[in-house]
Structures are given as C-alpha cells and as structure tokens.
Design an enzyme around this catalytic site. Structure first.
Site, PDB file in Angstrom:
ATOM      1  N   LYS A   1       0.409  -1.040   0.235  1.00 37.02           N
ATOM      2  CA  LYS A   1      -0.206  -0.049   0.213  1.00 37.02           C
ATOM      3  C   LYS A   1       0.782   0.878   0.019  1.00 37.02           C
ATOM      4  O   LYS A   1       0.661   2.268  -0.363  1.00 37.02           O
ATOM      5  CB  LYS A   1      -0.515  -0.059   1.510  1.00 37.02           C
ATOM      6  CG  LYS A   1      -1.942  -1.196   0.931  1.00 37.02           C
ATOM      7  CD  LYS A   1      -2.861  -1.392   2.388  1.00 37.02           C
ATOM      8  CE  LYS A   1      -4.052  -2.147   2.291  1.00 37.02           C
ATOM      9  NZ  LYS A   1      -4.654  -3.031   3.238  1.00 37.02           N
TER      10      LYS A   1
ATOM     11  N   GLN B   1      -3.920  -1.003   9.447  1.00 35.57           N
ATOM     12  CA  GLN B   1      -4.541  -2.118   8.906  1.00 35.57           C
ATOM     13  C   GLN B   1      -4.785  -2.901   9.914  1.00 35.57           C
ATOM     14  O   GLN B   1      -4.199  -3.423  11.118  1.00 35.57           O
ATOM     15  CB  GLN B   1      -2.711  -2.543   8.479  1.00 35.57           C
ATOM     16  CG  GLN B   1      -2.625  -4.100   8.310  1.00 35.57           C
ATOM     17  CD  GLN B   1      -3.270  -3.881   6.597  1.00 35.57           C
ATOM     18  OE1 GLN B   1      -3.364  -2.940   6.136  1.00 35.57           O
ATOM     19  NE2 GLN B   1      -4.079  -5.188   6.310  1.00 35.57           N
TER      20      GLN B   1
ATOM     21  N   ASP C   1     -10.630   3.103   3.977  1.00 38.80           N
ATOM     22  CA  ASP C   1     -10.571   1.722   4.024  1.00 38.80           C
ATOM     23  C   ASP C   1     -12.393   1.804   3.833  1.00 38.80           C
ATOM     24  O   ASP C   1     -12.929   0.890   3.660  1.00 38.80           O
ATOM     25  CB  ASP C   1     -10.744   0.612   5.612  1.00 38.80           C
ATOM     26  CG  ASP C   1      -9.765   0.501   5.183  1.00 38.80           C
ATOM     27  OD1 ASP C   1      -8.928  -0.289   4.360  1.00 38.80           O
ATOM     28  OD2 ASP C   1      -8.611   0.210   6.094  1.00 38.80           O
TER      29      ASP C   1
END
Ligand code: NAD
Length: 307
Positions: A74, A118, A141
């Site tokens: 990412k 995460q 997200d």
C-alpha cells in the site's frame, strides 16, 4: 450471459484472456493498473491546484507477516501514484489509548487526507473503537459506520475498497449489473455486507449467505453473479456455478502446497462461468487500486471539490 459482448472499456484492455475452461479472465492486475494511472493523473492535478500531494497515513501495529506485506504494498503503490505516504509502525504491545491518540492526531493533521489502520489489531485492542475514531472524511477503507450508512442510503462517499473493486471490474468488462441475480457468500462488515450494498446500488437482486444459510448450494446455483468472501479453500465447488455466470473470488487462502488460492474451485468453475477472477491477480490488486482512488477522493472532498 455472454462474455463476448464486452464494452469498449474491456476492449481497450490488453487482449482478453480465456481460461483453459473457457471463461473470460477478469484481470484485476490490468484493470488495477488502469485505475492507478487515473489516480496518478488526479493526484498530479490535485498537487498543481493545492500545492501539495494528497496524503495517506498507513498505521501498522505489530508485525503480523501478512499485514506487513499488505502495508508495504500500500505504501509503495501510493508513492508510485503521487500520493504522499506517512508510515506509522507501532510495536505489538501498543495499547488502545496510544493507538487512539495517534488516530486523533492524524484526524487533525492537514497533510493527511486518508487514514488506514491495518487490521487485524493486536489482541486486547477494540478494533471497532479504533475504526470509529477515524474521521469519516479520512476513512479511506470505507469501514466507518458513517460511510457504510451512506452506502446503505444510496449516497456513497468513501466506499469499501474490495466491494468497490468488484463493481469497477464488472464495469470494465461490460457486465451489466441491473437485474442480475447476485449471491454474496460471506457477510462480514468489510467484504460481504458492503458488497451486498454495492450490488443493490447497482440494481442487482441480492442474496447474502452466511453460516445461518440453509441451502447454500441452491443460492449459488441460481446466481448470475457470485461473490465468494469466506476465507476457505475450495469452499464453492465448480459445479455449483450457473453456466454463463460471473464469478468474483475475494478469498485469499494458503493451500497445503503453499500456493495462494481463493474460495472457489477455479478450474471447474471456469468450465461453466462466462467470467471469473483469478487468485492471485483478481480482487487483490483491485483492492489496492480502489484504496488509492479513495485517498484522492478524500483529498478532493476535503479541499471542497466534488467527485
Ligand atoms: P470473515 O471471516 O470476517 O467473514 C467470513 C464470512 O463467511 C462470515 O460472514 C461467515 O458467516 C461466512 N462463512 C463462514 N463459514 C461459512 C459457511 N460454512 N457457510 C456460509 N458462510 C460462511 O472474512 P472476511 O474478512 O470477509 O474475508 C473473507 C476472505 O476474503 C478471506 O479469505 C480474506 O483473506 C479475503 N479478503 C481479501 C481481500 C482482497 O483484497 N482480495 C480483502 C479482504 C478480505
């Protein structure tokens, strides 16, 4: 459905690839690269207009090996797309209060447009509390209840990356979603549920299956489009797939031989499906691409622009 009636969008991709079974491969790597190129162009425009790059903070707590791979990817992909990456690597014993105070600091940092924490978080940390603390305007997200709620109300803002990736991949290959019977296998907050909301938004008729589903086979057999998001190798046998269906396999499992495999029995399913995603190379690269797209969307919206 007929996989040969692809749209101009699909034709512009590299030559379509058919699997040995006959299904058309839904190439998440190629479409993901196209999305990333669009993101890079939008990031350049943003920088020219506002004098800074869009910023994405990626927070990792502990050193879970799979998470470390995702986080590295990412960060690398965001830099390649012209998004400034802010890395926060916290030790595994970091407490919830410290994580929350980092999230609060990132919420008010003007250089940061997107915040990604995460998952999974270490035991003892309430992931819901951490996700809820992220400013919904920076929730790249798309997991915050505000963003999920907006999607449920047909006014999506920042959309969960994997389900959004399924929709984009379908669009690129000219799979017309309105009216389709879609079955989603898996009902998690991060994949199955928002996937159902995305498909509903796209005007499909949606069934969501989970551990309480009585006859899973029947639900899959009548689907024109199947999304598998369970996390179990070979969970969906190929013979359940309706001839001509589109199959999106979100699952990522490590097989006994060490290979990465999805939830669907790929070889058998590809003999019946019209379209199918590979694992790896399907929704994995699409998820990262949609994350980067969300980061630029968040930057534009925060700067007062429109999408
Ligand atoms: P999860 O464990 O949170 O949810 C799994 C879902 O499957 C649950 O809703 C459960 O009800 C359902 N399920 C489990 N057993 C079942 C059964 N026997 N019958 C019917 N339903 C059953 O998992 P998740 O976070 O949604 O992830 C699912 C998979 O997708 C995992 O393999 C994960 O690694 C993968 N994943 C991939 C990406 C990507 O980028 N490609 C992103 C997120 C998740």
């Amino acid at each position: 459905m007929n996989a040969t009636t692809a749209t101009p969008g699909a034709a512009a991709l590299a030559a379509p690839v058919r699997t040995a079974g006959g299904a058309l491969l839904l190439d998440g790597k190629a479409v993901g690269a196209r999305v990333r190129a669009e993101v890079a162009e939008r990031a350049r425009d943003f920088r020219a207009r506002y004098g800074r790059a869009p910023g994405l903070a990626v927070v990792q707590v502990g050193e879970d090996p799979a998470s470390s791979v995702y986080v590295r990817n990412k960060r690398k992909s965001s830099q390649e797309a012209g998004i400034e990456s802010f890395a926060y690597d916290l030790p595994a014993d970091t407490g919830e209060a410290q994580i929350l105070s980092l999230v609060h600091a990132l919420n008010t940092d003007p250089r940061v447009d997107g915040i990604l924490v995460q998952l999974p978080l270490p035991k003892g940390v309430d992931a819901n509390r951490v996700m809820d603390a992220v400013d919904p305007a920076k929730d790249v997200d798309g997991f915050h209840p505000v963003n999920t709620g907006l999607l449920a109300q047909k006014r999506p803002r920042l959309r969960p990356c994997t389900p959004f990736g399924v929709i984009r991949l379908a669009q690129e290959y000219g799979i017309a979603l309105p009216g389709l019977r879609a079955t989603v296998v898996g009902a998690s907050n991060i994949v199955g549920r928002p996937m159902a909301l995305e498909l509903l938004l796209a005007r499909a008729t949606v069934t969501v299956c989970h551990t309480g589903t009585r006859d899973l086979r029947a639900e899959v057999e009548r689907a024109d489009l199947v999304v598998a998001a369970v996390g179990k190798e070979n969970f969906v046998p190929g013979e359940w797939i309706r001839p001509g269906a589109a199959v999106f396999d979100v699952g990522i499992n490590r097989s006994a031989s060490g290979k990465l495999v999805g939830d669907v029995d790929f070889d058998r399913a590809a003999e019946r499906a019209a379209w199918i995603t590979p694992v790896p190379g399907g929704l994995g690269p699409m998820t990262i691409a949609m994350l980067l797209s969300n980061a630029v969307d968040a930057a534009v919206l925060r700067a007062g622009g429109t999408l």
